[in-house]
Design a protein around this motif. Structure first.
Motif, PDB file in Angstrom:
ATOM      1  N   MET A   8     -61.552 -24.006  23.009  1.00 24.16           N
ATOM      2  CA  MET A   8     -60.485 -24.018  22.002  1.00 24.16           C
ATOM      3  C   MET A   8     -59.180 -24.485  22.640  1.00 24.16           C
ATOM      4  SD  MET A   8     -59.059 -20.856  19.651  1.00 24.16           S
ATOM      5  CE  MET A   8     -60.683 -20.463  19.018  1.00 24.16           C
ATOM      6  N   LEU A   9     -58.477 -25.375  21.967  1.00 25.05           N
ATOM      7  CA  LEU A   9     -57.211 -25.878  22.477  1.00 25.05           C
ATOM      8  C   LEU A   9     -56.145 -24.784  22.479  1.00 25.05           C
ATOM      9  CD1 LEU A   9     -57.056 -29.338  20.667  1.00 25.05           C
ATOM     10  CD2 LEU A   9     -57.610 -28.907  23.077  1.00 25.05           C
ATOM     11  N   LYS A  10     -55.204 -24.908  23.407  1.00 23.70           N
ATOM     12  CA  LYS A  10     -54.139 -23.915  23.520  1.00 23.70           C
ATOM     13  C   LYS A  10     -53.350 -23.781  22.227  1.00 23.70           C
ATOM     14  CE  LYS A  10     -50.533 -24.790  26.136  1.00 23.70           C
ATOM     15  NZ  LYS A  10     -49.706 -24.934  27.350  1.00 23.70           N
ATOM     16  N   ILE A  11     -53.053 -24.902  21.580  1.00 18.44           N
ATOM     17  CA  ILE A  11     -52.252 -24.847  20.350  1.00 18.44           C
ATOM     18  C   ILE A  11     -52.961 -24.057  19.264  1.00 18.44           C
ATOM     19  CG2 ILE A  11     -53.155 -27.042  19.421  1.00 18.44           C
ATOM     20  CD1 ILE A  11     -50.316 -27.569  18.381  1.00 18.44           C
ATOM     21  N   ASP A  26     -58.901  -7.576  22.697  1.00 15.10           N
ATOM     22  CA  ASP A  26     -59.365  -8.041  21.390  1.00 15.10           C
ATOM     23  C   ASP A  26     -59.216  -9.550  21.257  1.00 15.10           C
ATOM     24  OD1 ASP A  26     -59.949  -5.452  20.738  1.00 15.10           O
ATOM     25  OD2 ASP A  26     -58.154  -5.141  19.519  1.00 15.10           O
ATOM     26  N   LEU A  27     -58.078 -10.082  21.712  1.00 15.14           N
ATOM     27  CA  LEU A  27     -57.844 -11.521  21.621  1.00 15.14           C
ATOM     28  C   LEU A  27     -58.829 -12.297  22.490  1.00 15.14           C
ATOM     29  CD1 LEU A  27     -53.937 -11.694  21.669  1.00 15.14           C
ATOM     30  CD2 LEU A  27     -55.439 -12.201  19.732  1.00 15.14           C
ATOM     31  N   SER A  28     -59.124 -11.759  23.661  1.00 14.25           N
ATOM     32  CA  SER A  28     -60.070 -12.422  24.552  1.00 14.25           C
ATOM     33  C   SER A  28     -61.427 -12.598  23.878  1.00 14.25           C
ATOM     34  CB  SER A  28     -60.227 -11.611  25.847  1.00 14.25           C
ATOM     35  OG  SER A  28     -61.228 -12.163  26.670  1.00 14.25           O
ATOM     36  N   CYS A  86     -62.221 -16.519  25.271  1.00 19.18           N
ATOM     37  CA  CYS A  86     -61.609 -16.970  26.519  1.00 19.18           C
ATOM     38  C   CYS A  86     -61.338 -15.761  27.400  1.00 19.18           C
ATOM     39  CB  CYS A  86     -60.321 -17.745  26.240  1.00 19.18           C
ATOM     40  SG  CYS A  86     -59.013 -16.751  25.497  1.00 19.18           S
ATOM     41  N   SER A  87     -60.933 -15.998  28.625  1.00 19.92           N
ATOM     42  CA  SER A  87     -60.679 -14.901  29.557  1.00 19.92           C
ATOM     43  C   SER A  87     -59.392 -14.166  29.196  1.00 19.92           C
ATOM     44  CB  SER A  87     -60.575 -15.434  30.985  1.00 19.92           C
ATOM     45  OG  SER A  87     -59.393 -16.207  31.126  1.00 19.92           O
ATOM     46  N   ARG A 132     -53.264 -13.752  28.643  1.00 19.38           N
ATOM     47  CA  ARG A 132     -51.988 -13.348  29.247  1.00 19.38           C
ATOM     48  C   ARG A 132     -51.051 -14.540  29.398  1.00 19.38           C
ATOM     49  NH1 ARG A 132     -55.600 -10.267  32.464  1.00 19.38           N
ATOM     50  NH2 ARG A 132     -55.457  -8.043  31.964  1.00 19.38           N
ATOM     51  N   ARG A 133     -51.593 -15.678  29.825  1.00 20.51           N
ATOM     52  CA  ARG A 133     -50.756 -16.878  29.959  1.00 20.51           C
ATOM     53  C   ARG A 133     -50.232 -17.326  28.597  1.00 20.51           C
ATOM     54  NH1 ARG A 133     -54.764 -18.546  33.810  1.00 20.51           N
ATOM     55  NH2 ARG A 133     -55.761 -19.846  32.211  1.00 20.51           N
TER      56      ARG A 133
END
Length: 263
Positions: free
Chosen positions: A1-4, A24-26, A31-32, A37-38
């Protein structure tokens, strides 16, 4: 998945729920946790959110405190250890105690609920009130009413501070958002700060329960000077500067050293 796309989903979840957890978001974003966090750091740099240990939330204009739902997940093991220690060492049969709306005091209330101790509890916390509504002939519960504050599930305002003046407690247990060397006890919400100040005024003994991070954090509103506290119970030894200050002000420091990492 793209960052945007990840950022879009994160902001959507925040707008929907007000707070998010990294774990939950991970899972949701596949994604990790480090990637999450980033992402949160980048969004915080754009003033889109405020990060907190384990997640992020949307601060309100007049209330920069984290919602209770996310605060309950932070340093849960430390809160359990601190609350267990306080129950064993600072609470006696037939005491009248005041508990604030912090998640640390909620944890303390849960331990009291599971014990057989006889107490009178005065609180402005809806969650603590609901806990004892399920039980217990051993506990006399006094709930301070007032304006309901959703972010902390507590009652605040002049009705709460006026009501507190009717009571005289043996001990008050507070766990405020931040503690400053010069300014003392700090809060993220003005009305909550006034309730906590009133709680201090209505008790003979004043005990602060705080994990070590709160001594290096900051908040907007002053509750009271450090001199209003006789005892601080925390989970790790503090810096030399803090130790000198507490020694000079004759504040008892009672701490439990935790060797394991915070989670």
């Amino acid at each position: 998945m793209l960052k945007i796309e990840r950022h879009r989903i994160i902001l959507s979840e925040l707008n929907k729920y007000g707070s998010v957890l990294i774990s939950d978001l991970s899972s949701q974003l596949s994604c990790s946790e480090e990637t999450v966090r980033r992402d949160l750091k980048e969004l915080e740099n754009k003033n889109a959110l405020k990060r907190i240990h384990g997640g992020a939330f949307l601060p309100e204009k007049d209330d920069k405190g984290a919602p209770i739902e996310i605060r309950e997940t932070i340093f849960s093991k430390e809160k359990e250890a601190l609350s267990s220690y306080v129950l064993k060492n600072y609470i006696r049969e037939s005491d009248t105690i005041i508990l604030d709306c912090s998640t640390t005091c909620l944890k303390l209330a849960q331990l009291i609920f599971n014990s057989n101790i006889k107490l009178t509890i005065i609180t402005n916390s809806l969650r603590i009130s609901n806990l004892f509504s399920k039980q217990s002939s051993q506990i006399k519960l006094i709930v301070i009413g007032g304006e309901f504050r959703h972010r902390s599930n507590s009652f605040v305002g002049y009705q709460a501070t006026d009501s507190l003046q009717n009571y005289n407690a043996d001990k008050v247990f507070l766990s405020c958002p931040a503690i400053d060397l010069k300014l003392g006890l700090l809060d993220n919400n003005y009305k909550e700060s006034r309730v906590r100040k009133a709680m201090l005024n209505q008790a003979k003994q004043h005990i602060l329960i705080a994990d070590h991070t709160k001594f290096y954090d900051s908040a907007e509103f002053v509750i009271a000077d450090l001199s209003k506290i006789e005892t601080i119970v925390t989970d790790k030894s503090l810096s030399k500067e803090w130790l000198n200050t507490l020694n000079n002000t004759n504040i008892k420091l009672d701490y439990i050293i935790k060797e394991s990492s915070n989670d």
